[in-house]
Design a protein around this motif. Structure first.
Motif, PDB file in Angstrom:
ATOM      1  N   ARG A  75     -25.248  22.550 -21.664  1.00  0.00           N
ATOM      2  CA  ARG A  75     -24.541  22.921 -20.438  1.00  0.00           C
ATOM      3  C   ARG A  75     -23.358  21.970 -20.222  1.00  0.00           C
ATOM      4  NH1 ARG A  75     -26.368  25.259 -15.370  1.00  0.00           N
ATOM      5  NH2 ARG A  75     -25.408  24.279 -13.553  1.00  0.00           N
ATOM      6  N   TYR A  76     -22.217  22.511 -19.785  1.00  0.00           N
ATOM      7  CA  TYR A  76     -21.051  21.665 -19.542  1.00  0.00           C
ATOM      8  C   TYR A  76     -20.153  22.296 -18.492  1.00  0.00           C
ATOM      9  CZ  TYR A  76     -18.358  24.831 -22.641  1.00  0.00           C
ATOM     10  OH  TYR A  76     -17.742  25.926 -23.214  1.00  0.00           O
ATOM     11  N   SER A  77     -19.329  21.463 -17.881  1.00  0.00           N
ATOM     12  CA  SER A  77     -18.376  21.942 -16.876  1.00  0.00           C
ATOM     13  C   SER A  77     -16.962  21.767 -17.401  1.00  0.00           C
ATOM     14  CB  SER A  77     -18.543  21.187 -15.556  1.00  0.00           C
ATOM     15  OG  SER A  77     -18.259  19.804 -15.749  1.00  0.00           O
ATOM     16  N   ILE A  78     -16.054  22.645 -16.977  1.00  0.00           N
ATOM     17  CA  ILE A  78     -14.656  22.571 -17.393  1.00  0.00           C
ATOM     18  C   ILE A  78     -13.748  22.931 -16.217  1.00  0.00           C
ATOM     19  CG2 ILE A  78     -14.986  23.000 -19.867  1.00  0.00           C
ATOM     20  CD1 ILE A  78     -14.413  25.958 -19.351  1.00  0.00           C
ATOM     21  N   VAL A  79     -12.467  22.629 -16.379  1.00  0.00           N
ATOM     22  CA  VAL A  79     -11.469  22.948 -15.351  1.00  0.00           C
ATOM     23  C   VAL A  79     -10.325  23.707 -16.027  1.00  0.00           C
ATOM     24  CG1 VAL A  79     -10.100  22.033 -13.450  1.00  0.00           C
ATOM     25  CG2 VAL A  79     -12.087  20.764 -14.250  1.00  0.00           C
ATOM     26  N   PRO A  80     -10.524  24.986 -16.319  1.00  0.00           N
ATOM     27  CA  PRO A  80      -9.491  25.764 -16.995  1.00  0.00           C
ATOM     28  C   PRO A  80      -8.470  26.351 -16.024  1.00  0.00           C
ATOM     29  CG  PRO A  80     -11.414  27.125 -16.678  1.00  0.00           C
ATOM     30  CD  PRO A  80     -11.754  25.758 -16.105  1.00  0.00           C
ATOM     31  N   ASN A  81      -7.403  26.923 -16.591  1.00  0.00           N
ATOM     32  CA  ASN A  81      -6.464  27.695 -15.780  1.00  0.00           C
ATOM     33  C   ASN A  81      -7.180  28.905 -15.176  1.00  0.00           C
ATOM     34  OD1 ASN A  81      -4.441  25.966 -16.511  1.00  0.00           O
ATOM     35  ND2 ASN A  81      -3.371  27.400 -17.834  1.00  0.00           N
ATOM     36  N   VAL A  82      -6.757  29.298 -13.982  1.00  0.00           N
ATOM     37  CA  VAL A  82      -7.307  30.511 -13.375  1.00  0.00           C
ATOM     38  C   VAL A  82      -6.933  31.734 -14.205  1.00  0.00           C
ATOM     39  CG1 VAL A  82      -7.140  32.039 -11.375  1.00  0.00           C
ATOM     40  CG2 VAL A  82      -7.390  29.569 -11.037  1.00  0.00           C
ATOM     41  N   LEU A  83      -5.681  31.799 -14.643  1.00  0.00           N
ATOM     42  CA  LEU A  83      -5.228  32.934 -15.451  1.00  0.00           C
ATOM     43  C   LEU A  83      -5.610  32.720 -16.913  1.00  0.00           C
ATOM     44  CD1 LEU A  83      -1.660  33.455 -13.921  1.00  0.00           C
ATOM     45  CD2 LEU A  83      -3.781  34.665 -13.362  1.00  0.00           C
TER      46      LEU A  83
ATOM     47  N   ASN B 179      -4.421  34.102 -19.619  1.00  0.00           N
ATOM     48  CA  ASN B 179      -3.436  34.661 -20.549  1.00  0.00           C
ATOM     49  C   ASN B 179      -3.185  33.783 -21.764  1.00  0.00           C
ATOM     50  OD1 ASN B 179      -2.295  32.954 -18.468  1.00  0.00           O
ATOM     51  ND2 ASN B 179      -0.276  33.419 -19.302  1.00  0.00           N
ATOM     52  N   ARG B 180      -3.513  32.494 -21.673  1.00  0.00           N
ATOM     53  CA  ARG B 180      -3.359  31.601 -22.826  1.00  0.00           C
ATOM     54  C   ARG B 180      -4.712  31.086 -23.314  1.00  0.00           C
ATOM     55  NH1 ARG B 180       0.248  26.923 -21.502  1.00  0.00           N
ATOM     56  NH2 ARG B 180      -0.378  27.223 -19.333  1.00  0.00           N
ATOM     57  N   GLY B 181      -5.733  31.885 -23.135  1.00  0.00           N
ATOM     58  CA  GLY B 181      -7.057  31.504 -23.574  1.00  0.00           C
ATOM     59  C   GLY B 181      -7.777  30.667 -22.528  1.00  0.00           C
ATOM     60  N   ILE B 182      -8.833  29.979 -22.940  1.00  0.00           N
ATOM     61  CA  ILE B 182      -9.668  29.232 -22.001  1.00  0.00           C
ATOM     62  C   ILE B 182      -8.921  28.029 -21.445  1.00  0.00           C
ATOM     63  CG2 ILE B 182     -11.792  27.892 -21.771  1.00  0.00           C
ATOM     64  CD1 ILE B 182     -13.025  29.716 -23.900  1.00  0.00           C
ATOM     65  N   LEU B 183      -8.263  27.263 -22.309  1.00  0.00           N
ATOM     66  CA  LEU B 183      -7.506  26.075 -21.865  1.00  0.00           C
ATOM     67  C   LEU B 183      -8.339  25.216 -20.913  1.00  0.00           C
ATOM     68  CD1 LEU B 183      -3.857  27.371 -21.319  1.00  0.00           C
ATOM     69  CD2 LEU B 183      -4.561  25.555 -22.865  1.00  0.00           C
ATOM     70  N   ALA B 184      -9.459  24.717 -21.414  1.00  0.00           N
ATOM     71  CA  ALA B 184     -10.417  24.019 -20.560  1.00  0.00           C
ATOM     72  C   ALA B 184      -9.848  22.774 -19.891  1.00  0.00           C
ATOM     73  CB  ALA B 184     -11.659  23.649 -21.370  1.00  0.00           C
ATOM     74  N   GLU B 185      -8.929  22.074 -20.541  1.00  0.00           N
ATOM     75  CA  GLU B 185      -8.192  20.916 -20.002  1.00  0.00           C
ATOM     76  C   GLU B 185      -9.045  19.676 -19.778  1.00  0.00           C
ATOM     77  OE1 GLU B 185      -5.170  20.831 -20.272  1.00  0.00           O
ATOM     78  OE2 GLU B 185      -4.609  22.912 -20.335  1.00  0.00           O
ATOM     79  N   ALA B 186     -10.182  19.788 -19.096  1.00  0.00           N
ATOM     80  CA  ALA B 186     -11.047  18.632 -18.869  1.00  0.00           C
ATOM     81  C   ALA B 186     -12.474  19.126 -18.695  1.00  0.00           C
ATOM     82  CB  ALA B 186     -10.610  17.838 -17.641  1.00  0.00           C
ATOM     83  N   GLY B 187     -13.438  18.266 -19.015  1.00  0.00           N
ATOM     84  CA  GLY B 187     -14.818  18.681 -18.855  1.00  0.00           C
ATOM     85  C   GLY B 187     -15.798  17.549 -19.068  1.00  0.00           C
ATOM     86  N   VAL B 188     -17.049  17.791 -18.636  1.00  0.00           N
ATOM     87  CA  VAL B 188     -18.150  16.847 -18.821  1.00  0.00           C
ATOM     88  C   VAL B 188     -19.383  17.655 -19.210  1.00  0.00           C
ATOM     89  CG1 VAL B 188     -19.554  15.038 -17.775  1.00  0.00           C
ATOM     90  CG2 VAL B 188     -17.208  15.378 -16.998  1.00  0.00           C
ATOM     91  N   ASN B 189     -20.144  17.168 -20.209  1.00  0.00           N
ATOM     92  CA  ASN B 189     -21.363  17.896 -20.548  1.00  0.00           C
ATOM     93  C   ASN B 189     -22.593  17.227 -19.945  1.00  0.00           C
ATOM     94  OD1 ASN B 189     -22.308  15.837 -22.285  1.00  0.00           O
ATOM     95  ND2 ASN B 189     -21.577  16.852 -24.138  1.00  0.00           N
ATOM     96  N   GLU B 190     -23.743  17.867 -20.083  1.00  0.00           N
ATOM     97  CA  GLU B 190     -24.967  17.370 -19.456  1.00  0.00           C
ATOM     98  C   GLU B 190     -25.448  16.062 -20.074  1.00  0.00           C
ATOM     99  OE1 GLU B 190     -28.763  19.408 -20.445  1.00  0.00           O
ATOM    100  OE2 GLU B 190     -27.467  20.925 -21.355  1.00  0.00           O
ATOM    101  N   ARG B 191     -24.856  15.662 -21.195  1.00  0.00           N
ATOM    102  CA  ARG B 191     -25.200  14.383 -21.838  1.00  0.00           C
ATOM    103  C   ARG B 191     -24.231  13.273 -21.439  1.00  0.00           C
ATOM    104  NH1 ARG B 191     -25.403  18.063 -27.175  1.00  0.00           N
ATOM    105  NH2 ARG B 191     -27.458  19.013 -26.841  1.00  0.00           N
ATOM    106  N   ASN B 192     -23.410  13.549 -20.435  1.00  0.00           N
ATOM    107  CA  ASN B 192     -22.445  12.579 -19.901  1.00  0.00           C
ATOM    108  C   ASN B 192     -21.351  12.207 -20.897  1.00  0.00           C
ATOM    109  OD1 ASN B 192     -23.292  12.315 -17.214  1.00  0.00           O
ATOM    110  ND2 ASN B 192     -24.924  10.911 -17.809  1.00  0.00           N
ATOM    111  N   VAL B 193     -20.982  13.140 -21.745  1.00  0.00           N
ATOM    112  CA  VAL B 193     -19.777  13.002 -22.563  1.00  0.00           C
ATOM    113  C   VAL B 193     -18.658  13.743 -21.839  1.00  0.00           C
ATOM    114  CG1 VAL B 193     -18.678  13.452 -24.794  1.00  0.00           C
ATOM    115  CG2 VAL B 193     -21.106  12.875 -24.686  1.00  0.00           C
ATOM    116  N   ALA B 194     -17.518  13.093 -21.695  1.00  0.00           N
ATOM    117  CA  ALA B 194     -16.377  13.687 -20.990  1.00  0.00           C
ATOM    118  C   ALA B 194     -15.193  13.809 -21.932  1.00  0.00           C
ATOM    119  CB  ALA B 194     -16.004  12.837 -19.773  1.00  0.00           C
ATOM    120  N   MET B 195     -14.354  14.805 -21.667  1.00  0.00           N
ATOM    121  CA  MET B 195     -13.164  15.013 -22.492  1.00  0.00           C
ATOM    122  C   MET B 195     -11.989  15.437 -21.628  1.00  0.00           C
ATOM    123  SD  MET B 195     -14.393  17.086 -25.907  1.00  0.00           S
ATOM    124  CE  MET B 195     -12.718  17.003 -26.577  1.00  0.00           C
ATOM    125  N   SER B 196     -10.788  15.161 -22.114  1.00  0.00           N
ATOM    126  CA  SER B 196      -9.584  15.778 -21.586  1.00  0.00           C
ATOM    127  C   SER B 196      -8.670  16.083 -22.760  1.00  0.00           C
ATOM    128  CB  SER B 196      -8.874  14.861 -20.592  1.00  0.00           C
ATOM    129  OG  SER B 196      -7.781  15.531 -19.992  1.00  0.00           O
TER     130      SER B 196
END
Length: 223
Positions: free
Chosen positions: A65-73, A75-92
């Motif tokens: 399980r993980y969370s992300i902050v993608p664009n609302v639209l 049109n350019r794919g998911i574009l997750a931009e930033a996120g954190v997973n349930e194992r406390n690994v974070a990415m941008s």
């Protein structure tokens, strides 16, 4: 404001936390609104196809399980931009950077080549890019170091169509990865007692190849 990355090691922060942050710029005269999304394991695709580059990748069967902050639209794919997973690994992902013509001559970017019906040439997919990186990595790793290694495998297998800086962190380490050319990359661990502020340009100005090709304590890179 252009994309700007801020990285704070655990001994440089007030409470001992690793801290990563990045703002995501929009094009001139345009604002791209974001949304917060939680992706459950059953919602993660097992076969992935990029909107921009049409690259297709089979994904593992054990996402977390993980969370992300993608664009609302979309049109350019998911574009997750930033996120954190349930194992406390974070990415941008990503900090847009650029490399020179000599690098690109040695290791060209992997760019989508549309089909040419007149010549009978099929479409040739491009590599991975900002649209894809978090979706392809974050659900499958337990540490920042594992994240660098998975990103490396994807870059070396599929290539990329753009040069980027990527942040991957966990509670102990922060790693900053820069893609150089179509398949090559370097990564440096942010020292625990240091901070880094990185704009839209290459930021790793010192690299220890002896460490990268032996213990990889502070540095990693492609062959």
């Amino acid at each position: 404001m252009s994309c700007t990355t801020i990285l704070v090691g655990k001994k440089a922060s007030y409470d001992g936390s690793t801290i990563i942050a990045r703002d995501d710029d929009s094009g001139s005269g345009r604002y791209d609104p974001k949304k917060f999304v939680v992706v459950a394991p059953q919602e993660q695709p097992r076969h992935y196809r990029s909107v921009l580059s049409h690259v297709e990748i089979d994904l593992p069967d054990n996402p977390c399980r993980y969370s992300i902050v993608p664009n609302v639209l979309p049109n350019r794919g998911i574009l997750a931009e930033a996120g954190v997973n349930e194992r406390n690994v974070a990415m941008s992902a990503t900090e847009t950077i650029a490399v020179n013509e000599r690098v690109l001559a040695a290791d060209p970017l992997v760019v989508l080549q549309p089909a040419d019906e007149a010549d009978g040439k099929p479409e040739v997919p491009g590599g991975i890019g900002e649209e894809d990186i978090i979706t392809l990595i974050l659900p499958y790793v337990s540490t920042a170091r594992e994240g660098v290694k998975r990103l490396a495998e994807l870059l070396e297998t599929y290539g990329t169509y753009e040069s980027n800086g990527i942040i991957i962190s966990d509670v102990d380490e922060i790693w900053y990865v820069e893609t150089i050319g179509g398949h090559h990359w370097i990564a440096r661990r942010v020292p625990d007692d240091k901070c880094a502020i990185i704009p839209n340009q290459l930021g790793i100005d010192y690299f220890d190849f002896d460490d990268a090709f032996s213990d990889a304590r502070e540095f990693m890179c492609s062959a």
